[in-house]
Design a protein around this motif. Structure first.
Motif, PDB file in Angstrom:
ATOM      1  N   ALA A 226      22.329   0.165   8.524  1.00 25.15           N
ATOM      2  CA  ALA A 226      21.404   1.213   8.072  1.00 25.15           C
ATOM      3  C   ALA A 226      20.644   1.809   9.244  1.00 25.15           C
ATOM      4  O   ALA A 226      20.403   3.024   9.292  1.00 25.15           O
ATOM      5  CB  ALA A 226      20.424   0.633   7.047  1.00 25.15           C
TER       6      ALA A 226
ATOM      7  N   ASP B 229      22.858   4.168  11.115  1.00 24.97           N
ATOM      8  CA  ASP B 229      23.049   5.420  10.381  1.00 24.97           C
ATOM      9  C   ASP B 229      21.818   6.298  10.390  1.00 24.97           C
ATOM     10  O   ASP B 229      21.824   7.386   9.801  1.00 24.97           O
ATOM     11  CB  ASP B 229      23.440   5.124   8.927  1.00 24.97           C
ATOM     12  CG  ASP B 229      24.841   4.548   8.834  1.00 24.97           C
ATOM     13  OD1 ASP B 229      25.611   4.740   9.799  1.00 24.97           O
ATOM     14  OD2 ASP B 229      25.158   3.903   7.826  1.00 24.97           O
TER      15      ASP B 229
ATOM     16  N   ALA C 264      18.718   5.478   9.184  1.00 23.27           N
ATOM     17  CA  ALA C 264      17.818   5.286   8.046  1.00 23.27           C
ATOM     18  C   ALA C 264      16.484   4.726   8.520  1.00 23.27           C
ATOM     19  O   ALA C 264      16.446   3.796   9.334  1.00 23.27           O
ATOM     20  CB  ALA C 264      18.444   4.341   7.025  1.00 23.27           C
TER      21      ALA C 264
ATOM     22  N   THR D 211      15.535   2.507   4.075  1.00 22.59           N
ATOM     23  CA  THR D 211      16.158   1.182   4.042  1.00 22.59           C
ATOM     24  C   THR D 211      15.661   0.379   2.853  1.00 22.59           C
ATOM     25  O   THR D 211      16.451  -0.282   2.159  1.00 22.59           O
ATOM     26  CB  THR D 211      15.854   0.421   5.343  1.00 22.59           C
ATOM     27  OG1 THR D 211      16.340   1.182   6.462  1.00 22.59           O
ATOM     28  CG2 THR D 211      16.521  -0.940   5.345  1.00 22.59           C
TER      29      THR D 211
ATOM     30  N   LYS E  88      17.143   2.428  -0.450  1.00 24.41           N
ATOM     31  CA  LYS E  88      18.581   2.597  -0.658  1.00 24.41           C
ATOM     32  C   LYS E  88      19.409   1.363  -0.304  1.00 24.41           C
ATOM     33  O   LYS E  88      20.557   1.255  -0.748  1.00 24.41           O
ATOM     34  CB  LYS E  88      19.084   3.789   0.164  1.00 24.41           C
ATOM     35  CG  LYS E  88      18.480   5.116  -0.268  1.00 24.41           C
ATOM     36  CD  LYS E  88      19.062   6.267   0.531  1.00 24.41           C
ATOM     37  CE  LYS E  88      18.487   7.608   0.070  1.00 24.41           C
ATOM     38  NZ  LYS E  88      19.060   8.740   0.841  1.00 24.41           N
ATOM     39  N   VAL E  89      18.865   0.463   0.503  1.00 24.56           N
ATOM     40  CA  VAL E  89      19.631  -0.706   0.912  1.00 24.56           C
ATOM     41  C   VAL E  89      19.096  -1.971   0.244  1.00 24.56           C
ATOM     42  O   VAL E  89      19.846  -2.726  -0.383  1.00 24.56           O
ATOM     43  CB  VAL E  89      19.614  -0.867   2.456  1.00 24.56           C
ATOM     44  CG1 VAL E  89      20.374  -2.127   2.866  1.00 24.56           C
ATOM     45  CG2 VAL E  89      20.215   0.362   3.119  1.00 24.56           C
TER      46      VAL E  89
END
Length: 296
Positions: free
Chosen positions: A194, A197, A199, A204, A207-208
């Motif tokens: 993440a 990418d 983020a 994080t 979405k993670v």
């Protein structure tokens, strides 16, 4: 002769042979029976409370249990104020408002705190965790008088928002401990991916982390909701008429005129329903969240 001897020698072996899985089947049957017995022992008081709530006051107060007494909804009518009594709806709304709002605030604060203590550990994070745990070592009654004096000074007695603050502070330590154990089991490769990418922290977390630990979030939120809904000590002292919660309202059925057992059981049944409904609705998430990380 040889055949007869062989047959006689083989006979005891055949007679004493144990069927495959026989011992395990017996143990499994005993474990199942013991589980049902224990479950019934724990559920029996609740079932008795529900049954008593449908009895009249005369049948409910008998020394001999009246299992087959006539059923009536008079206790529920009295609880909901159908006969001119006080309405329980303000207390139920106060409890729901305080429990839901405090739980949302606790989860919003616990996730970033658990992230900082597990994924991106701060310095001396173990001391921080011990501090959170130490706040639960103090008996609640020991902090009752200082909190009462603070509420009096800032004119927040009988205020539902002050109860939300109390419930948030009460449940936040245990929520942080639970969420940290869930976040500590997430592979670090996901956070590194993440980060690569691009983020940020909020992305994080949203979405993670949130989708992965959703069972942990559900179980933590449910436990915090139950603790806030059932709390009575602070609510009994810090509230009056405006911010009265349902556990405090429940005590109004025990008066100097006597203990109205059928009404108390009816009130306890109604007040327990939100917790039971929430537990059944999030049953799979609760079991999955509480067992998360137990098996490596």
């Amino acid at each position: 002769m040889t055949t007869a001897v062989q047959t006689a020698a083989a006979a005891p072996t055949t007679a004493t042979a144990t069927p495959p899985g026989g011992k395990k089947s017996n143990l499994g049957w005993l474990a199942t029976t013991a589980t049902w017995i224990i479950a019934f022992i724990f559920a029996a008081p609740i079932l008795w409370m529900v049954l008593t709530s449908f009895h009249s006051e005369n049948d409910a107060t008998q020394r001999t249990p009246q299992l087959f007494a006539p059923l009536t909804v008079e206790g529920y009518r009295n609880f909901f104020g159908a006969d001119g009594g006080a309405s329980p709806w303000p207390a139920l709304i106060n409890s729901a408002w305080a429990a839901i709002v405090s739980t949302l605030v606790v989860i919003a604060l616990a996730i970033p705190a658990a992230y900082a203590l597990s994924v991106r550990p701060v310095r001396k994070w173990s001391d921080v965790m011990f501090f959170f745990l130490s706040t639960k070592m103090l008996p609640a009654v020991a902090g009752l008088m200082p909190i009462y004096l603070i509420a009096t000074r800032i004119h927040m007695l009988d205020n539902i928002w002050f109860m939300i603050i109390i419930y948030t502070a009460m449940n936040l330590p245990i929520a942080i401990w639970m969420m940290r154990s869930f976040l500590a089991d997430i592979p670090r490769d996901l956070f590194e991916a993440a980060s690569l990418d691009g983020a940020g922290l909020l992305q994080t977390l949203r979405k993670v982390i949130a989708p992965i630990v959703s069972p942990g979030i559900a179980s933590t939120a449910l436990i915090c909701f139950i603790f806030a809904w059932n709390e009575m000590l602070f609510a009994r002292v810090l509230t009056g008429v405006v911010a009265e919660t349902s556990p405090v309202f429940l005590t109004s059925f025990v008066t100097s005129q006597g203990q109205f057992l059928a009404q108390v059981c009816a009130a306890a049944t109604v007040i327990s329903l939100p917790v039971l409904i929430a537990g059944f609705a999030a049953q799979d998430k609760l079991v999955q969240g509480l067992s998360l990380g137990a098996v490596k």
